[in-house]
Design a protein around this motif. Structure first.
Motif, PDB file in Angstrom:
ATOM      1  N   ILE A 155       0.862  -1.189   0.000  1.00 46.68           N
ATOM      2  CA  ILE A 155       0.000   0.000   0.000  1.00 46.68           C
ATOM      3  C   ILE A 155       0.894   1.234   0.000  1.00 46.68           C
ATOM      4  N   PRO A 156       1.024   1.898  -1.132  1.00 40.64           N
ATOM      5  CA  PRO A 156       1.844   3.112  -1.165  1.00 40.64           C
ATOM      6  C   PRO A 156       1.201   4.216  -0.330  1.00 40.64           C
ATOM      7  N   MET A 157       2.038   5.067   0.222  1.00 34.53           N
ATOM      8  CA  MET A 157       1.572   6.212   0.996  1.00 34.53           C
ATOM      9  C   MET A 157       1.949   7.492   0.240  1.00 34.53           C
ATOM     10  N   ARG A 158       1.104   8.483   0.320  1.00 34.54           N
ATOM     11  CA  ARG A 158       1.374   9.769  -0.327  1.00 34.54           C
ATOM     12  C   ARG A 158       1.013  10.899   0.635  1.00 34.54           C
ATOM     13  N   LEU A 159       1.546  12.075   0.355  1.00 35.81           N
ATOM     14  CA  LEU A 159       1.228  13.222   1.196  1.00 35.81           C
ATOM     15  C   LEU A 159      -0.239  13.594   1.042  1.00 35.81           C
ATOM     16  N   ASN A 160      -0.854  13.996   2.125  1.00 38.00           N
ATOM     17  CA  ASN A 160      -2.223  14.478   2.117  1.00 38.00           C
ATOM     18  C   ASN A 160      -2.202  15.968   1.772  1.00 38.00           C
ATOM     19  N   PRO A 161      -2.749  16.369   0.630  1.00 36.83           N
ATOM     20  CA  PRO A 161      -2.727  17.787   0.268  1.00 36.83           C
ATOM     21  C   PRO A 161      -3.318  18.687   1.352  1.00 36.83           C
ATOM     22  N   ASP A 162      -4.339  18.158   2.048  1.00 38.06           N
ATOM     23  CA  ASP A 162      -4.987  18.938   3.106  1.00 38.06           C
ATOM     24  C   ASP A 162      -4.353  18.721   4.479  1.00 38.06           C
ATOM     25  N   GLY A 163      -3.238  17.979   4.516  1.00 38.73           N
ATOM     26  CA  GLY A 163      -2.610  17.699   5.801  1.00 38.73           C
ATOM     27  C   GLY A 163      -2.033  18.936   6.463  1.00 38.73           C
ATOM     28  N   ALA A 164      -1.535  19.869   5.651  1.00 35.67           N
ATOM     29  CA  ALA A 164      -0.975  21.113   6.174  1.00 35.67           C
ATOM     30  C   ALA A 164      -1.010  22.152   5.062  1.00 35.67           C
ATOM     31  N   TYR A 165      -1.068  23.404   5.469  1.00 42.64           N
ATOM     32  CA  TYR A 165      -1.047  24.517   4.528  1.00 42.64           C
ATOM     33  C   TYR A 165      -0.017  25.535   5.002  1.00 42.64           C
TER      34      TYR A 165
ATOM     35  N   LEU B 187       0.805  37.265  -2.126  1.00 44.88           N
ATOM     36  CA  LEU B 187       0.569  36.342  -1.026  1.00 44.88           C
ATOM     37  C   LEU B 187      -0.138  35.119  -1.588  1.00 44.88           C
ATOM     38  N   VAL B 188       0.405  33.923  -1.306  1.00 45.26           N
ATOM     39  CA  VAL B 188      -0.199  32.695  -1.812  1.00 45.26           C
ATOM     40  C   VAL B 188      -0.528  31.759  -0.656  1.00 45.26           C
ATOM     41  N   LEU B 189      -1.528  30.919  -0.907  1.00 45.82           N
ATOM     42  CA  LEU B 189      -1.872  29.818  -0.007  1.00 45.82           C
ATOM     43  C   LEU B 189      -1.462  28.537  -0.695  1.00 45.82           C
ATOM     44  N   MET B 190      -0.622  27.724  -0.054  1.00 46.17           N
ATOM     45  CA  MET B 190      -0.103  26.508  -0.666  1.00 46.17           C
ATOM     46  C   MET B 190      -0.431  25.298   0.186  1.00 46.17           C
ATOM     47  N   ASP B 191      -0.812  24.190  -0.479  1.00 45.44           N
ATOM     48  CA  ASP B 191      -1.098  22.971   0.280  1.00 45.44           C
ATOM     49  C   ASP B 191       0.170  22.159   0.470  1.00 45.44           C
ATOM     50  N   PHE B 192       0.048  21.011   1.128  1.00 45.65           N
ATOM     51  CA  PHE B 192       1.212  20.231   1.559  1.00 45.65           C
ATOM     52  C   PHE B 192       1.964  19.601   0.395  1.00 45.65           C
ATOM     53  N   THR B 193       1.322  19.521  -0.780  1.00 46.91           N
ATOM     54  CA  THR B 193       1.986  18.943  -1.946  1.00 46.91           C
ATOM     55  C   THR B 193       2.632  20.002  -2.825  1.00 46.91           C
ATOM     56  N   GLY B 194       2.543  21.280  -2.420  1.00 53.47           N
ATOM     57  CA  GLY B 194       3.162  22.360  -3.181  1.00 53.47           C
ATOM     58  C   GLY B 194       2.248  22.999  -4.201  1.00 53.47           C
ATOM     59  N   ARG B 195       0.953  22.701  -4.145  1.00 55.35           N
ATOM     60  CA  ARG B 195       0.015  23.305  -5.097  1.00 55.35           C
ATOM     61  C   ARG B 195      -0.531  24.612  -4.538  1.00 55.35           C
ATOM     62  N   ILE B 196      -0.544  25.647  -5.376  1.00 61.45           N
ATOM     63  CA  ILE B 196      -1.082  26.945  -4.970  1.00 61.45           C
ATOM     64  C   ILE B 196      -2.607  26.874  -4.980  1.00 61.45           C
ATOM     65  N   ARG B 197      -3.235  27.156  -3.846  1.00 65.70           N
ATOM     66  CA  ARG B 197      -4.689  27.124  -3.736  1.00 65.70           C
ATOM     67  C   ARG B 197      -5.314  28.516  -3.886  1.00 65.70           C
ATOM     68  N   GLY B 198      -4.540  29.548  -3.668  1.00 65.72           N
ATOM     69  CA  GLY B 198      -5.055  30.901  -3.797  1.00 65.72           C
ATOM     70  C   GLY B 198      -3.912  31.886  -3.941  1.00 65.72           C
ATOM     71  N   HIS B 199      -4.157  32.999  -4.635  1.00 59.21           N
ATOM     72  CA  HIS B 199      -3.079  33.961  -4.928  1.00 59.21           C
ATOM     73  C   HIS B 199      -3.669  35.369  -4.927  1.00 59.21           C
ATOM     74  N   GLU B 200      -3.129  36.234  -4.083  1.00 59.23           N
ATOM     75  CA  GLU B 200      -3.497  37.641  -4.053  1.00 59.23           C
ATOM     76  C   GLU B 200      -2.270  38.472  -4.411  1.00 59.23           C
TER      77      GLU B 200
END
Length: 409
Positions: free
Chosen positions: A90-100, A113-126
């Motif tokens: 069972i492979p394990m992967r980072l939970n995108p919502d685990g940390a921001y 100013l950006v909001l980034m999830d635990f996998t490095g994806r930008i969720r919001g950008h001002e």
């Protein structure tokens, strides 16, 4: 009396050693968790057996760590994979919502100013552009933008925002003349404890790094290139960069390693100037203004890049000339495998700059210098923002790179 004191001292020593063992064990557990998270982040997904093999941990210890990370919702189970024999892994992967995290880039022409999830994806950008940075304007922007980004997270996920990372140029106040700021207006930055000011404004732990160094870190950590030794150039209002050796981003003795913009470049007409006088977008802005254009429109994103026409073509040649000389200088000191070029421009412009830099390299005497491959960066215009947002993750969850500053005690 002496015997009693000796017995008391022995008990004190035993208690201290016990506390130390406990502290060391706790520190080792924390280090192992960071190592596992870093390994999963770099590889995308890994099974427990593979994690144990690569980290050198026992299978039992690896299982305990993975259960703990699952309980903290930092990792998720992926689809089981069947091998030739035995139970499916069972492979394990980072939970995108685990940390921001939040990432703040304070530039010479804009603040983001950006909001980034635990996998490095930008969720919001001002973002707001400006002619030059003022302390009050930046702090007011953060006060408005931070709640907007927090509101993007459903439920109570905003509680998982780990901290705020900040990327800004070294000695920002010293660039007043170059950006055309009135005398004294940017002096507020001198002596400002930006870390403390933003900690009060956001009620978050704050980590700070140089902006170009943060961009280099983003390429090293989140980029798709796999080179372990490269010199990095980020072309913004002024060019900057960083250096990566053996997979680690090197900050240097005073944190100023990779001051690429200050590298001397020979002028074709004689003499020399710094790289910032060849490969900075500030030069394209000024040339556009000289022909009657609105220079700040370059930073507002309202001018198509192909509309710059001959100005862009001339700038690309000049920037490539400067970058080629800087690459040869860097390669003369350390045998970098590659030179990575990125910046605040479209991918088509980046590719043209890479190709022209490669061509300019061929015209320079490189006798005795190891070959260097020039390639485009894989992060793009948001590299500084992504690099800043990664600072809290390294401070809390991932193995620390030397460039990242940990939380103050």
């Amino acid at each position: 009396m002496g015997s009693s004191e000796t017995e008391f001292s022995k008990k004190q020593r035993d208690a201290a050693e016990s506390r130390m063992r406990g502290s060391n064990q706790a520190g080792l557990r924390a280090h192992n968790k960071r190592a596992v998270l870093s390994l999963i982040r770099r590889n995308g997904r890994l099974a427990k057996a593979e994690i144990a093999r690569r980290t050198g941990l026992s299978p039992q210890t690896a299982s305990v760590i993975m259960r703990a990370l699952e309980a903290e919702e930092l990792v998720l189970r992926d689809q089981p994979q069947r091998g030739r024999v035995g139970q499916p892994s069972i492979p394990m992967r980072l939970n995108p919502d685990g940390a921001y995290s939040l990432g703040l880039k304070i530039g010479r022409r804009s603040v983001d100013l950006v909001l980034m999830d635990f996998t490095g994806r930008i969720r919001g950008h001002e973002r707001i552009p400006y002619p030059f940075p003022r302390v009050r304007e930046v702090l007011d922007f953060v006060a408005v933008a931070e709640p907007k980004l927090r509101a993007l997270l459903p439920g109570k996920l905003d509680r998982r925002i780990t901290g705020l990372g900040v990327a800004l140029p070294y000695e920002l106040w010293s660039w007043a003349d170059e950006v055309g700021a009135p005398a004294g207006v940017m002096e507020d930055w001198r002596g400002l404890d930006i870390q403390a000011a933003l900690a009060v404004a956001t009620d978050l732990p704050v980590n700070v790094a140089n902006d170009a160094t943060a961009a280099c870190a983003a390429e090293n950590v989140f980029g798709s290139g796999r080179s372990a030794d490269f010199v990095y150039f980020f072309v913004g209002a002024f060019v900057g960069g960083g250096i990566v050796m053996n997979g680690d981003l090197v900050s240097g003795r005073l944190g100023n390693a990779g001051a690429i913009g200050s590298m001397p470049v020979p002028r074709e007409e004689g003499g020399a100037a710094q790289l910032i006088n060849f490969a900075s977008l500030h030069l394209l802005e000024k040339a556009y203004e000289a022909e009657g254009g609105d220079g700040l429109a370059l930073w507002r994103g309202k001018v198509p890049w192909d509309s710059f026409g001959h100005l862009l073509d001339r700038w690309l040649d000049k920037a490539a000339y400067g970058l080629a000389h800087a690459i040869v200088s860097a390669a003369s000191v350390y045998d970098f495998e590659g030179a990575v070029i990125d910046g605040r421009f479209p991918s088509t412009v980046r590719q043209q700059l890479v190709e022209r830099t490669e061509a300019a390299l061929q015209r320079i005497n490189r006798q005795g210098v190891s070959p260097v491959t020039v390639r485009p960066g894989t992060i793009g215009a948001d590299a500084r923002e992504i690099g800043s947002a990664s600072l809290p993750f390294f401070a809390h969850y991932l193995l620390d790179h030397r460039v990242f500053l940990t939380e103050p005690d």
